[in-house]
Design an enzyme around this catalytic site. Structure first.
Site, mmCIF file in Angstrom:
data_model
loop_
_atom_site.group_PDB
_atom_site.id
_atom_site.type_symbol
_atom_site.label_atom_id
_atom_site.label_comp_id
_atom_site.label_asym_id
_atom_site.label_seq_id
_atom_site.Cartn_x
_atom_site.Cartn_y
_atom_site.Cartn_z
ATOM 1 N N HIS A 234 0.514 -1.273 0.052
ATOM 2 C CA HIS A 234 0.191 -0.167 -0.163
ATOM 3 C C HIS A 234 1.085 1.092 -0.287
ATOM 4 C CE1 HIS A 234 -3.336 -2.701 0.823
ATOM 5 N NE2 HIS A 234 -3.224 -3.075 1.585
HETATM 6 C C1 BDR Z 1 -1.548 0.770 5.773
HETATM 7 O O1 BDR Z 1 -2.020 0.284 6.971
HETATM 8 C C2 BDR Z 1 -0.523 -0.487 7.586
HETATM 9 O O2 BDR Z 1 -0.603 -2.056 7.695
HETATM 10 C C3 BDR Z 1 -0.137 -0.093 6.260
HETATM 11 O O3 BDR Z 1 1.316 0.059 6.404
HETATM 12 C C4 BDR Z 1 -0.508 0.769 5.562
HETATM 13 O O4 BDR Z 1 0.233 1.988 5.657
HETATM 14 C C5 BDR Z 1 -2.604 -0.456 5.107
HETATM 15 O O5 BDR Z 1 -3.918 0.255 5.212
#
Ligand code: BDR
Ligand code: CA
Length: 306
Positions: A234
């Site tokens: 992400h």
């Molecule tokens: C987001 O949540 C975190 O676990 C990841 O680092 C990212 O920023 C994705 O939903």
């Protein structure tokens, strides 16, 4: 061309590590500070992880420790996704450096106010530090070019059926930031879920060199690593958006964050109210990504010389 000055507010985090590694190695960006927050794992660990990364990458970028708890809610970390350290899967050498003495909020203020050019804030954790920064030092707002944040989404959540992790963990802070008057670009799950890497892409990253091998090793421990459906990194999509906006489409939309009840942390987009003229668009929302272009981009970034 002058490099674009940015601050990462981050909770490394395997996808954070990927985003930071790409940004630090790209000459178009000038990473001024890594400010940490507790979210994926506790802030002591995210701060240590930020130091592991700067030392591994051999860069002199200060790390400042920020808030360990959300403004109001209780933190709900996710070691099941990133491992108990937050960056399981690669043996980093013991850290020799330290975070700055000052709090991340103070460090951000100093970097922003002392920069000749406006700073871009890349927020890839919860928004707690930024909400406090704006409350304590509202003068920084005019010195921020844009906030690009990985969080929220238009099509459902990953913490529950409607809320995305970063917003879910501190919806009150996110609401303060989204309504701060500073231009916000929201890059949420509706886009990051479409930007996937497959096994052959990850192997190309592994083969690209030392940094690529480190990231590949972490990705092997990331929860949904190499499921047939592809890997969603992400936070790296936020860096792709900054460097390659041509790979994305955006739209100004009205985004409201639910603060209470079972849907707390959901980014609600009321299209119909906007069409009826009852709500104004307040956030630039990334609505589409070119998945093939993104895949090629990320592999090429790792092929830069170590
Ligand atoms: C987001 O949540 C975190 O676990 C990841 O680092 C990212 O920023 C994705 O939903
Ligand atoms: Ca993150």
């Amino acid at each position: 061309m002058k490099a674009r000055p940015i601050i990462f507010d981050t909770d490394p985090g395997i996808d954070d590590a990927t985003a930071i590694t790409i940004a630090v190695r790209n000459p178009e960006l000038d990473v001024k500070l890594l400010s940490t927050v507790g979210a994926n794992v506790e802030v002591e660990k995210t701060t240590l992880n930020a130091l592991k990364l700067t030392e591994f990458l051999g860069v002199d970028i200060p790390v400042a420790r920020g808030c360990g708890e959300p403004l109001i809610r209780k933190l709900r970390p996710c070691p099941e996704v990133h491992g108990i350290t937050g960056m399981d899967g690669y043996e980093f050498p013991p850290v020799t450096g330290k975070p700055l003495e000052k709090h991340a909020v103070e460090a951000m203020r100093d970097v922003i106010m002392n920069s000749e050019e406006k700073i871009t804030l890349v927020v890839i954790g919860t928004h707690t530090n930024i909400a406090i920064l704006f409350r304590m030092y509202p003068e920084v707002k005019d010195r921020i070019e844009e906030i690009v944040t990985m969080g929220g989404g238009l099509t459902g959540g990953n913490t529950n059926s409607t809320a995305e992790f970063n917003i879910y963990n501190d919806p009150h802070a996110a609401a303060m930031v989204f309504n701060s008057g500073v231009p916000v670009t929201m890059l949420g799950l509706n886009v990051t879920n479409e930007a996937r890497l497959y096994r052959e892409d990850a192997e190309a990253i592994d083969a690209s060199g030392r940094a690529g091998h480190m990231i590949y090793s972490l990705l092997n421990h990331y929860r949904d690593a190499f499921l047939d459906g592809g890997l969603r990194i992400h936070d790296s999509v936020a860096v792709a958006y900054i460097l390659r906006p041509d790979l994305f489409k955006t739209e100004m939309l009205p985004i409201e964050i639910a603060l209470e009840g079972p849907a707390a942390g959901t980014t609600v987009c009321d299209f119909r109210a906007m069409q009826r003229g009852e709500k104004e668009a307040n956030v630039k929302v990334v609505t589409e990504v070119d998945p093939e272009g993104y895949k090629q981009w990320i592999i090429d970034e790792f092929r830069r010389e170590d």
